[in-house]
Design a protein around this motif. Structure first.
Motif, PDB file in Angstrom:
ATOM      1  N   ARG A 129       0.819  -1.552   0.086  1.00 23.91           N
ATOM      2  CA  ARG A 129      -0.236   0.329   0.273  1.00 23.91           C
ATOM      3  C   ARG A 129       1.223   1.159  -0.083  1.00 23.91           C
ATOM      4  N   ILE A 130       2.165   1.523   1.087  1.00 25.07           N
ATOM      5  CA  ILE A 130       3.213   2.442   1.298  1.00 25.07           C
ATOM      6  C   ILE A 130       3.223   2.426  -0.509  1.00 25.07           C
TER       7      ILE A 130
ATOM      8  N   GLN B  70       4.425  13.814   3.419  1.00 22.93           N
ATOM      9  CA  GLN B  70       3.709  13.241   2.779  1.00 22.93           C
ATOM     10  C   GLN B  70       2.730  12.289   2.751  1.00 22.93           C
ATOM     11  N   LEU B  71       3.368  11.344   3.206  1.00 21.02           N
ATOM     12  CA  LEU B  71       2.662  10.167   3.544  1.00 21.02           C
ATOM     13  C   LEU B  71       2.543  10.123   4.820  1.00 21.02           C
ATOM     14  N   SER B  72       2.765  10.518   5.377  1.00 23.92           N
ATOM     15  CA  SER B  72       2.872  10.432   6.829  1.00 23.92           C
ATOM     16  C   SER B  72       2.970   9.153   7.677  1.00 23.92           C
ATOM     17  N   VAL B  73       4.756   8.645   7.111  1.00 20.21           N
ATOM     18  CA  VAL B  73       5.189   7.936   7.799  1.00 20.21           C
ATOM     19  C   VAL B  73       6.421   8.126   7.999  1.00 20.21           C
TER      20      VAL B  73
ATOM     21  N   LYS C 191      12.147   0.269   3.956  1.00 20.02           N
ATOM     22  CA  LYS C 191      11.698  -0.470   4.420  1.00 20.02           C
ATOM     23  C   LYS C 191      10.577  -0.899   3.721  1.00 20.02           C
ATOM     24  N   ALA C 192       9.732  -0.423   2.786  1.00 17.67           N
ATOM     25  CA  ALA C 192       8.677  -0.570   2.380  1.00 17.67           C
ATOM     26  C   ALA C 192       8.606  -0.832   1.255  1.00 17.67           C
ATOM     27  N   LEU C 193       9.358  -0.008  -0.046  1.00 20.70           N
ATOM     28  CA  LEU C 193       9.768   0.288  -0.991  1.00 20.70           C
ATOM     29  C   LEU C 193      10.716  -0.646  -1.183  1.00 20.70           C
ATOM     30  N   LYS C 194      11.603  -0.917  -0.220  1.00 23.14           N
ATOM     31  CA  LYS C 194      12.880  -1.614  -0.458  1.00 23.14           C
ATOM     32  C   LYS C 194      12.802  -3.511  -0.250  1.00 23.14           C
ATOM     33  N   GLU C 195      11.347  -3.867   0.197  1.00 23.21           N
ATOM     34  CA  GLU C 195      10.876  -4.674  -0.056  1.00 23.21           C
ATOM     35  C   GLU C 195       9.936  -4.813  -0.988  1.00 23.21           C
TER      36      GLU C 195
ATOM     37  N   THR D  29      10.383  -2.730  -4.337  1.00 20.77           N
ATOM     38  CA  THR D  29      10.716  -3.272  -5.652  1.00 20.77           C
ATOM     39  C   THR D  29      12.578  -3.445  -5.055  1.00 20.77           C
ATOM     40  N   GLY D  30      13.721  -3.585  -4.484  1.00 27.10           N
ATOM     41  CA  GLY D  30      14.504  -3.445  -4.349  1.00 27.10           C
ATOM     42  C   GLY D  30      15.207  -2.640  -4.571  1.00 27.10           C
ATOM     43  N   ARG D  31      14.730  -1.315  -4.374  1.00 21.92           N
ATOM     44  CA  ARG D  31      15.325  -0.067  -4.316  1.00 21.92           C
ATOM     45  C   ARG D  31      15.067   0.687  -3.504  1.00 21.92           C
ATOM     46  N   THR D  32      15.607   2.316  -3.049  1.00 18.85           N
ATOM     47  CA  THR D  32      15.746   2.467  -2.113  1.00 18.85           C
ATOM     48  C   THR D  32      14.779   3.533  -2.586  1.00 18.85           C
TER      49      THR D  32
END
Length: 300
Positions: free
Chosen positions: A189-190, A222-225, A232-236, A238-241
């Motif tokens: 979701r993130i 902007q995403l309030s996180v 961590k979410a994007l790395k999980e 997409t594999g990228r930062t």
């Protein structure tokens, strides 16, 4: 990317008419009763170019990004133009209201303030369950909006803006319906919301248009996180930062602007968020091994 429903599409498909002042005013606002839409088909699961705040009494199923929320209670729902959504009302036992408005409606009266509210951020919680007493209080705000928009009061749109802020204030006082979410993968979701935010900034169509979100911290806010949670979410998924994804998209747009426009290199860099020309040149050269000017000459 999903197709985006415009204001014009909303009026044509739902009401078969178009407001005379749709293109004449700064921004747009309107408010409706749900009973006026009885029997009409709900729109598809996609993004809209406008904000929407709904007050619903009765059963409904709300799909927001990759979440599904089902409730048979009173609900106050905030829908953001950067997040695809769709809701169904399973039966006829419901009533309520909704208002729609564009960001430009607040442009001269606090658009930046609008984005400060958690309920108006794409990463915020979109739905709040109301007691009967809370429903009546929020219903009073919608009734006020209906009276104002039908009036000849010269400052009615200022009153309507105030009503929108009242709705946000009421929601912030409430506990979001987090326990109602199903089929939720937080990282997915993130990531989805991040990509929506990133892509919404492109294409850059004018040398005076500058990217607003440039760093991992900008997107996290902007995403309030927390920025570490976003990374961590994007790395999980997409594999990228976060920074890598932002840089890759900026580089893609830089190549396009250098190839398809006659803007000078300083204008290209500034539009992509580089306040100083040397910073843009160093960024481009680091990622392509050539300078922007050499790249442009190579495609002439």
């Amino acid at each position: 990317m999903e197709s985006v429903e415009s204001i014009e599409t909303f009026y044509r498909s739902k009401l078969n008419w178009m407001p005379d002042n749709l293109k004449k005013e700064l921004g747009h606002f309107n408010v409706f009763k749900l009973e006026d839409f009885a029997g009409r088909k709900c729109s598809a699961h996609n993004r809209k170019e406008y904000y929407k705040i709904s007050l619903i009494r009765g059963r409904n199923r709300y799909e927001y990004a990759d979440k599904v929320i089902e409730t048979d209670k009173n609900a106050l729902i905030f829908s953001h133009p950067q997040v695809p959504y769709h809701y169904d009302v399973p039966d006829e036992e419901h009533d309520g209201y909704f208002c729609i408005f564009t960001e430009a409606f607040f442009q001269q009266f606090g658009a930046s303030r609008l984005h400060e509210y958690p309920v108006m951020k794409p990463g915020g919680q979109p739905i709040y369950v109301l007691s009967d007493e809370q429903f009546e209080k929020v219903q009073g705000i919608f009734d006020k909006m209906l009276r104002e928009i039908a009036s000849d009061f010269a400052y009615k749109y200022d009153v309507l803006r105030t009503c929108v802020f009242e709705l946000m204030h009421e929601a912030i006082r409430l506990q979001p319906a987090a326990t109602l979410y199903t089929n939720t993968n937080a990282a997915t979701r993130i990531s989805s919301l991040f990509m929506e935010l990133l892509e919404r900034q492109f294409p850059v169509e004018s040398p005076i248009q500058q990217m607003r979100l440039r760093s991992a911290t900008d997107f996290a806010n902007q995403l309030s996180v927390h920025v570490n949670h976003l990374n961590k979410a994007l790395k999980e998924t997409t594999g990228r930062t976060t920074s890598q994804l932002i840089s890759e998209r900026i580089l893609q747009e830089a190549r396009s602007l250098l190839k398809h426009t006659d803007w000078n290199i300083s204008e290209v860099g500034w539009s992509l968020g580089f306040e100083e020309l040397p910073h843009f040149i160093n960024f481009f050269k680091k990622n392509t091994a050539v300078s922007p000017s050499v790249f442009r000459k190579s495609i002439d």
